[in-house]
Structure formats: structure tokens, C-alpha cells
Motif scaffolding. Structure first.
Motif, PDB file in Angstrom:
ATOM      1  N   LEU A   7      -8.433  48.058   0.962  1.00  0.00           N
ATOM      2  CA  LEU A   7      -8.454  49.499   1.174  1.00  0.00           C
ATOM      3  C   LEU A   7      -9.694  49.959   1.934  1.00  0.00           C
ATOM      4  CD1 LEU A   7      -7.064  50.698  -2.223  1.00  0.00           C
ATOM      5  CD2 LEU A   7      -5.918  50.611  -0.026  1.00  0.00           C
ATOM      6  N   LEU A   8     -10.439  49.024   2.509  1.00  0.00           N
ATOM      7  CA  LEU A   8     -11.583  49.398   3.329  1.00  0.00           C
ATOM      8  C   LEU A   8     -11.146  50.172   4.556  1.00  0.00           C
ATOM      9  CD1 LEU A   8     -13.665  46.108   3.092  1.00  0.00           C
ATOM     10  CD2 LEU A   8     -14.017  48.248   1.855  1.00  0.00           C
ATOM     11  N   GLU A 322       3.999  34.881  -0.107  1.00  0.00           N
ATOM     12  CA  GLU A 322       2.802  35.710  -0.086  1.00  0.00           C
ATOM     13  C   GLU A 322       2.891  36.901  -1.035  1.00  0.00           C
ATOM     14  OE1 GLU A 322       1.897  36.843   3.899  1.00  0.00           O
ATOM     15  OE2 GLU A 322       1.425  34.796   4.546  1.00  0.00           O
ATOM     16  N   ALA A 323       4.072  37.165  -1.559  1.00  0.00           N
ATOM     17  CA  ALA A 323       4.247  38.282  -2.491  1.00  0.00           C
ATOM     18  C   ALA A 323       3.849  37.922  -3.918  1.00  0.00           C
ATOM     19  CB  ALA A 323       5.705  38.739  -2.480  1.00  0.00           C
ATOM     20  N   ALA A 324       3.505  36.669  -4.187  1.00  0.00           N
ATOM     21  CA  ALA A 324       3.342  36.185  -5.557  1.00  0.00           C
ATOM     22  C   ALA A 324       2.316  36.972  -6.352  1.00  0.00           C
ATOM     23  CB  ALA A 324       2.996  34.701  -5.547  1.00  0.00           C
ATOM     24  N   ASP A 325       1.142  37.234  -5.785  1.00  0.00           N
ATOM     25  CA  ASP A 325       0.111  37.920  -6.554  1.00  0.00           C
ATOM     26  C   ASP A 325       0.499  39.363  -6.852  1.00  0.00           C
ATOM     27  OD1 ASP A 325      -1.267  35.580  -6.463  1.00  0.00           O
ATOM     28  OD2 ASP A 325      -2.965  36.327  -5.286  1.00  0.00           O
ATOM     29  N   ALA A 326       1.114  40.032  -5.888  1.00  0.00           N
ATOM     30  CA  ALA A 326       1.579  41.403  -6.132  1.00  0.00           C
ATOM     31  C   ALA A 326       2.636  41.419  -7.234  1.00  0.00           C
ATOM     32  CB  ALA A 326       2.127  42.011  -4.855  1.00  0.00           C
ATOM     33  N   MET A 327       3.528  40.417  -7.233  1.00  0.00           N
ATOM     34  CA  MET A 327       4.543  40.343  -8.269  1.00  0.00           C
ATOM     35  C   MET A 327       3.919  40.045  -9.632  1.00  0.00           C
ATOM     36  SD  MET A 327       7.266  41.209  -6.799  1.00  0.00           S
ATOM     37  CE  MET A 327       8.101  41.257  -5.195  1.00  0.00           C
ATOM     38  N   ASN A 422       2.205  47.190  -2.353  1.00  0.00           N
ATOM     39  CA  ASN A 422       2.900  47.142  -1.071  1.00  0.00           C
ATOM     40  C   ASN A 422       3.828  45.939  -1.111  1.00  0.00           C
ATOM     41  OD1 ASN A 422       3.852  47.073   1.524  1.00  0.00           O
ATOM     42  ND2 ASN A 422       1.865  46.803   2.511  1.00  0.00           N
ATOM     43  N   LEU A 423       5.082  46.181  -1.403  1.00  0.00           N
ATOM     44  CA  LEU A 423       6.052  45.091  -1.539  1.00  0.00           C
ATOM     45  C   LEU A 423       6.807  44.904  -0.226  1.00  0.00           C
ATOM     46  CD1 LEU A 423       7.325  45.741  -5.169  1.00  0.00           C
ATOM     47  CD2 LEU A 423       5.449  44.293  -4.369  1.00  0.00           C
ATOM     48  N   SER A 424       6.034  44.713   0.822  1.00  0.00           N
ATOM     49  CA  SER A 424       6.599  44.465   2.147  1.00  0.00           C
ATOM     50  C   SER A 424       5.641  43.602   2.943  1.00  0.00           C
ATOM     51  CB  SER A 424       6.839  45.789   2.892  1.00  0.00           C
ATOM     52  OG  SER A 424       5.613  46.317   3.392  1.00  0.00           O
ATOM     53  N   ASP A 425       6.138  43.067   4.048  1.00  0.00           N
ATOM     54  CA  ASP A 425       5.314  42.203   4.893  1.00  0.00           C
ATOM     55  C   ASP A 425       4.674  42.959   6.054  1.00  0.00           C
ATOM     56  OD1 ASP A 425       7.526  42.684   6.426  1.00  0.00           O
ATOM     57  OD2 ASP A 425       8.117  40.576   6.663  1.00  0.00           O
ATOM     58  N   GLU A 426       4.604  44.298   5.934  1.00  0.00           N
ATOM     59  CA  GLU A 426       3.969  45.132   6.948  1.00  0.00           C
ATOM     60  C   GLU A 426       2.909  46.012   6.295  1.00  0.00           C
ATOM     61  OE1 GLU A 426       4.516  45.032  10.142  1.00  0.00           O
ATOM     62  OE2 GLU A 426       6.271  43.680  10.127  1.00  0.00           O
ATOM     63  N   GLU A 455      -4.720  65.063  -1.610  1.00  0.00           N
ATOM     64  CA  GLU A 455      -4.458  65.114  -0.167  1.00  0.00           C
ATOM     65  C   GLU A 455      -5.298  64.107   0.605  1.00  0.00           C
ATOM     66  OE1 GLU A 455      -2.009  66.726   0.913  1.00  0.00           O
ATOM     67  OE2 GLU A 455      -1.590  67.899  -0.874  1.00  0.00           O
ATOM     68  N   MET A 456      -5.233  62.853   0.196  1.00  0.00           N
ATOM     69  CA  MET A 456      -5.989  61.809   0.886  1.00  0.00           C
ATOM     70  C   MET A 456      -5.062  60.656   1.233  1.00  0.00           C
ATOM     71  SD  MET A 456      -9.534  62.094  -1.291  1.00  0.00           S
ATOM     72  CE  MET A 456     -10.636  61.667   0.046  1.00  0.00           C
ATOM     73  N   THR A 457      -5.435  59.923   2.237  1.00  0.00           N
ATOM     74  CA  THR A 457      -4.579  58.884   2.806  1.00  0.00           C
ATOM     75  C   THR A 457      -5.048  57.495   2.389  1.00  0.00           C
ATOM     76  OG1 THR A 457      -4.115  60.255   4.724  1.00  0.00           O
ATOM     77  CG2 THR A 457      -3.677  57.897   4.957  1.00  0.00           C
ATOM     78  N   MET A 458      -4.076  56.643   2.118  1.00  0.00           N
ATOM     79  CA  MET A 458      -4.376  55.261   1.726  1.00  0.00           C
ATOM     80  C   MET A 458      -3.650  54.296   2.642  1.00  0.00           C
ATOM     81  SD  MET A 458      -3.852  55.695  -2.400  1.00  0.00           S
ATOM     82  CE  MET A 458      -4.122  53.970  -2.732  1.00  0.00           C
ATOM     83  N   ASN A 459      -4.219  53.124   2.803  1.00  0.00           N
ATOM     84  CA  ASN A 459      -3.595  52.044   3.554  1.00  0.00           C
ATOM     85  C   ASN A 459      -3.565  50.787   2.690  1.00  0.00           C
ATOM     86  OD1 ASN A 459      -3.356  53.399   6.198  1.00  0.00           O
ATOM     87  ND2 ASN A 459      -5.584  53.382   6.105  1.00  0.00           N
ATOM     88  N   LEU A 460      -2.456  50.101   2.704  1.00  0.00           N
ATOM     89  CA  LEU A 460      -2.349  48.823   1.997  1.00  0.00           C
ATOM     90  C   LEU A 460      -1.814  47.764   2.949  1.00  0.00           C
ATOM     91  CD1 LEU A 460      -0.874  49.845  -1.490  1.00  0.00           C
ATOM     92  CD2 LEU A 460      -3.120  48.872  -1.050  1.00  0.00           C
ATOM     93  N   ASN A 461      -2.488  46.626   2.983  1.00  0.00           N
ATOM     94  CA  ASN A 461      -2.036  45.514   3.809  1.00  0.00           C
ATOM     95  C   ASN A 461      -0.760  44.891   3.226  1.00  0.00           C
ATOM     96  OD1 ASN A 461      -4.070  45.819   5.640  1.00  0.00           O
ATOM     97  ND2 ASN A 461      -4.985  43.812   5.307  1.00  0.00           N
ATOM     98  N   PRO A 462      -0.084  44.040   3.992  1.00  0.00           N
ATOM     99  CA  PRO A 462       1.144  43.414   3.469  1.00  0.00           C
ATOM    100  C   PRO A 462       0.921  42.716   2.128  1.00  0.00           C
ATOM    101  CG  PRO A 462       0.902  42.976   5.811  1.00  0.00           C
ATOM    102  CD  PRO A 462      -0.365  43.632   5.373  1.00  0.00           C
TER     103      PRO A 462
END
Length: 470
Positions: A7-8, A322-327, A422-426, A455-462
Motif C-alpha cells: 500500500l505504499l 500466487e493467491a495462496a497467502d490471500a486465501m 485483492n482476489l485477482s491477478d491485476e 474519502e481516501m483511495t487505496m491500491n492493492l497489488n495482485p
């Protein structure tokens, strides 16, 4: 690990949710569990924030013995394990066995210990050691069938299902009328009252003579409901705090207070499908709603793998990539009790042979920090309690990325946990508006403070995640 470090890129931090009860299209939230969940006599207080760890004794160490496994107990205690579920420790049938060592589930004697593992006295000592360390022991019970050289085969053939010629048969799939293919075991006949009483006595032996804390019941759904109605009160008399786990997804098992927990298979299969890009994370809501409608008591066991999944369906890495840790974050923070399987903390990427000796290639413990962090959070934050002991899951909807971001919070009293996946590859960018979640949180994995404002924006990597707590 993919955590808040990703989230940097955030231009500004969001409040993690939406107005409680808001139902509009923009950033709404919704309670995903029934408000009328009932207390259950099957859910002992000691298990309120517990997790469970499946022990494969044969494959755990090169020796494959109880004594060798015991050396791992301090490590498991340090990691935060609460319940040790031992795969069957009984002698294995020689007759019609599969492979050179056979299946744990082809039992030849319910009240003995497999001599390859050790002695009954060693197992009793191990149970005492585990309990002395503040952990619990449940034993894998196999009530549906026995091995072909169990004494009952010759002494009590009436205990078994027989064909029209009087021959004992292996188990039949009731949906098809055809054999399952479990040719190494003989099907038990629960129409026989003497078999029922004998089975209850065998279970009581382990409670009264060995002191185990409960049972994981193999293929519990193939055993008639009225047997559990008969057996569990007797078992509960022997141990009022008994913990019962059913290998099933059968609502009466929990709703009738026979079992505290059963398998979260549907969510597990969905996690695999999401990781493989075949399903949307939104489908999680459908599964949760379906299960909430069916179950009024107890909770699910949530898992990424177990002995069956690993050997027959593939490793976590094979199925989830690559989804393993999120799962893992999902499985360990959603309502229910999280399961770990032998070797999971080492990132086991190897299908263990089921009927042979096949020692776990530990290769370090690269996933231990991930799981210890999640287990510590479950112990320390009451919002992550199991069933009624925890907070209900409240969905946080993200309009810009609702097909990719799965977010929720669980709150109990003044404590809460907030999860973004973020449960996607994008990479995903989204804005949240919810003054109800404004304040300072601890970023669990970074061990830092995060201030959330509206009212703030966040970004999450795949396949990344953000785990916050208050």
C-alpha cells in the motif's frame, strides 16, 4: 508476504467500509451471517478462539513414530496451535490393503495403537504431554467401516452390510448404488443395534482410558443421524467438554448439537476456483448466505488443505498459486475454525503418498510467520472468535472493484478486524467512504499504525491483502 507493504502506492488512506446498514449502490455494507445463530451444547467454551492442526504421524518424521513427532510439540505450541487432530493411530488391516502400508482408515482394532507408531502407553503419555502444554487432542474416528481383518469380520459378521448371498461388502455410494472403490474396507451395518453399542463402547474407551478431548469423525454423513443422536449424549456424559468434528456438510450434525464443527468444503472449492480465475470473489457472498440459511448452530472448519486435498487434489501451490497467502488470510479471519495440515507451515509443495511411507520434506518453515501472525490475532482479538464467540462478518462493498476486491469486518464489542483482499491477478484501485470506521488501526503484518479517514483511495497489488485490527 503480500500485506500492507503493497500500500505504499496509496495516494491517501481509505476508511475501510461503508455506513452500517447502508443499502445504496455506493459502498454499502451487509451482515452476511444470521442474527439468530443459537448457542450449542456441542461447542465447548475452551474452543471459542481455537484453531486445529492435522497430524500425519506416518509422514511427519523419517521415523514416523509418536516419539519422533513429540519433538515438534514446542514448535507447534510456539506457533499457536490449540487442537491437534491425529489421523488414525490404530493398527491397519493387512487383508486387502492398498499399497505397502495401507490406509490409516482401514482399521483392524479400534482400541490399539499401530505398532509402527509406538505403543498405547506412549500415546497416553503423548496425550498427557500435549494437554500439559495447554493444547487439546482429538482422534480421527472411522465409524463407517473397518479393515477386512478386524475381529468383527469373523466374530460378528452381522455387524456388516452384506449382499444377497450373505457376503460382507465394501461401502456403497447411496447416490449411485455403486461401490465407492474403497475395496480395502468393509461397510458397517448401523441397522444392527449391537454394532451401535459396540461402536459407542470403543469411543468411550479413548475418552475414559486415554483422555482424548474429542473426535474427528470420518465420512460422518454416511453414518445414520440417529446413531449420532444415540452416541453423542453418551460421549458427552464421559466428557462434558468433548469436541466433535464431522467430515460432512450436513446441517443436522450441527443443528442437532451433535457436532461443534464440520467441513467448509463449498468455500474451500470456491477459493480454488477464484485462485484459478474461474469464479468471482462475489460468489463468496452466495456461499455464506446459503450456509447461514442452513446452519443455526456451531461453525465450519475453514481450510486450504488437508490429507485428502494434498494427496488427491494437489498442493496449495498447485491449486491456488500466487493467491495462496490471500486465501490463508481469508480462511483464518472469516467465521469458523482454521485448519492447518502437517507441513503447511513449511509451504509444503509436494503431494504426500497415501499408502506408502513418504516423509514430509520440511525444507525450513517459510510460512510459519504468516500462520503464527494469523493465529496470534485470532487468540488476541475476540472479533475472530468461532461461531457465537466472535463477531459476525459484515461485508464492505467496493463499487470500483467489486469483482476483484473482497472486503469485510468482524466486530465484537469495542474490538474489530478489517480485511481487504485483492482476489485477482491485476492491481486494483478503489475509494471508500465510511466515517464509522475512521480512526487508528494496527496493520497486523507490518506492526505499524494506520489512520483511516473518509474519502481516501487505496491500491492493492495482485493477490495482496490488508489486515487491520483495533
Amino acid at each position: 508476504m503480500r500485506s500492507l507493504f503493497y500500500l505504499l502506492m496509496v495516494m491517501a488512506f481509505a476508511s475501510c467500509g461503508s455506513r452500517d446498514g447502508q443499502t445504496g449502490a455506493e459502498n454499502k455494507s451487509e451482515l452476511m451471517e444470521p442474527s439468530d445463530l443459537q448457542p450449542s451444547a456441542a461447542t465447548p467454551e475452551w474452543a471459542a478462539r481455537a484453531n486445529i492442526y492435522e497430524v500425519n504421524v506416518r509422514q511427519y518424521t523419517p521415523a514416523g513414530t509418536l516419539e519422533a513427532f513429540a519433538k515438534h510439540l514446542p514448535r507447534l505450541k510456539e506457533m499457536g496451535v490449540d487442537i491437534l487432530w491425529f489421523m488414525p493411530v490404530y493398527p491397519i488391516s493387512q487383508a486387502r490393503r492398498k499399497g505397502s502400508l495401507g490406509s490409516y482408515y482401514a482399521v483392524s482394532d479400534y482400541t490399539a495403537v499401530n505398532p509402527a507408531f509406538g505403543t498405547m502407553q506412549e500415546f497416553k503419555a503423548l496425550v498427557e504431554q500435549i494437554q500439559g502444554m495447554g493444547m487439546r487432542v482429538i482422534l480421527d474416528w472411522v465409524p463407517n467401516h473397518t479393515g477386512w481383518d478386524h475381529a468383527w469380520i469373523t466374530e460378528h459378521p452381522e455387524y456388516y452390510t452384506q449382499d444377497s448371498l450373505g457376503n460382507v461388502i465394501d461401502p456403497i455410494d447411496p447416490k449411485t448404488g455403486e461401490p465407492w472403490g474403497w475395496t480395502d474396507v468393509a461397510d458397517l451395518n448401523y441397522g444392527n443395534p449391537e454394532l451401535r453399542e459396540a461402536m459407542i463402547q470403543e469411543m468411550l474407551f479413548w475418552l475414559e482410558e486415554v483422555g482424548v478431548d474429542g473426535f474427528r469423525c470420518d465420512v460422518a454423513g454416511e453414518v445414520p443421524d440417529d446413531f449420532w443422536a444415540q452416541a453423542v449424549p453418551r460421549l458427552r456424559e464421559a466428557n462434558p467438554e468433548i469436541f466433535m468434528l464431522a467430515e460432512s456438510d450436513h446441517p443436522p450434525h450441527r443443528n442437532q448439537e451433535w457436532f461443534a464443527m464440520n467441513y467448509g468444503w463449498e468455500l474451500h472449492h470456491l477459493m480454488n476456483a477464484i485462485a484459478q480465475g474461474e469464479r468471482s470473489p462475489k460468489a463468496i457472498d452466495t456461499v455464506l448466505a446459503k450456509k447461514a440459511a442452513a446452519y443455526q448452530r456451531g461453525y465450519f472448519m475453514q481450510f486450504l488443505t488437508n490429507h485428502d486435498e494434498n494427496s488427491w487434489q494437489g498442493t496449495i501451490e498447485e491449486r491456488m498459486g500466487e493467491a495462496a497467502d490471500a486465501m490463508a488470510v481469508l480462511a483464518f479471519t472469516i467465521n469458523g475454525m482454521p485448519l492447518m495440515y502437517s507441513g503447511q507451515e513449511a509451504g509444503l509443495n509436494y503431494r504426500l503418498k497415501f499408502f506408502e511411507k513418504d516423509t514430509i520434506p520440511w525444507n525450513g518453515f517459510k510460512k510459519t510467520r504468516l500462520y503464527k501472525t494469523l493465529l496470534d490475532l485470532k487468540h488476541s482479538n475476540p472479533a475472530l472468535g468461532n461461531g457465537l464467540a466472535g463477531g459476525a462478518l459484515q461485508r464492505i462493498y467496493v463499487e470500483e472493484a467489486e469483482d476483484q476486491i473482497y472486503a469485510y469486518r468482524r466486530k465484537k464489542g469495542a474490538r474489530q478486524v478489517v480485511v481487504f483482499l485483492n482476489l485477482s491477478d491485476e492491481p486494483q484501485s478503489f475509494t471508500l467512504s465510511n466515517e464509522n470506521l475512521e480512526g487508528e488501526y494496527t496493520n497486523v503484518f507490518a506492526n505499524s499504525t494506520v489512520k483511516l479517514t473518509s474519502e481516501m483511495t487505496m491500491n492493492l497489488n495482485p493477490w495482496s491483502y490488508l489486515l487491520l485490527e483495533q
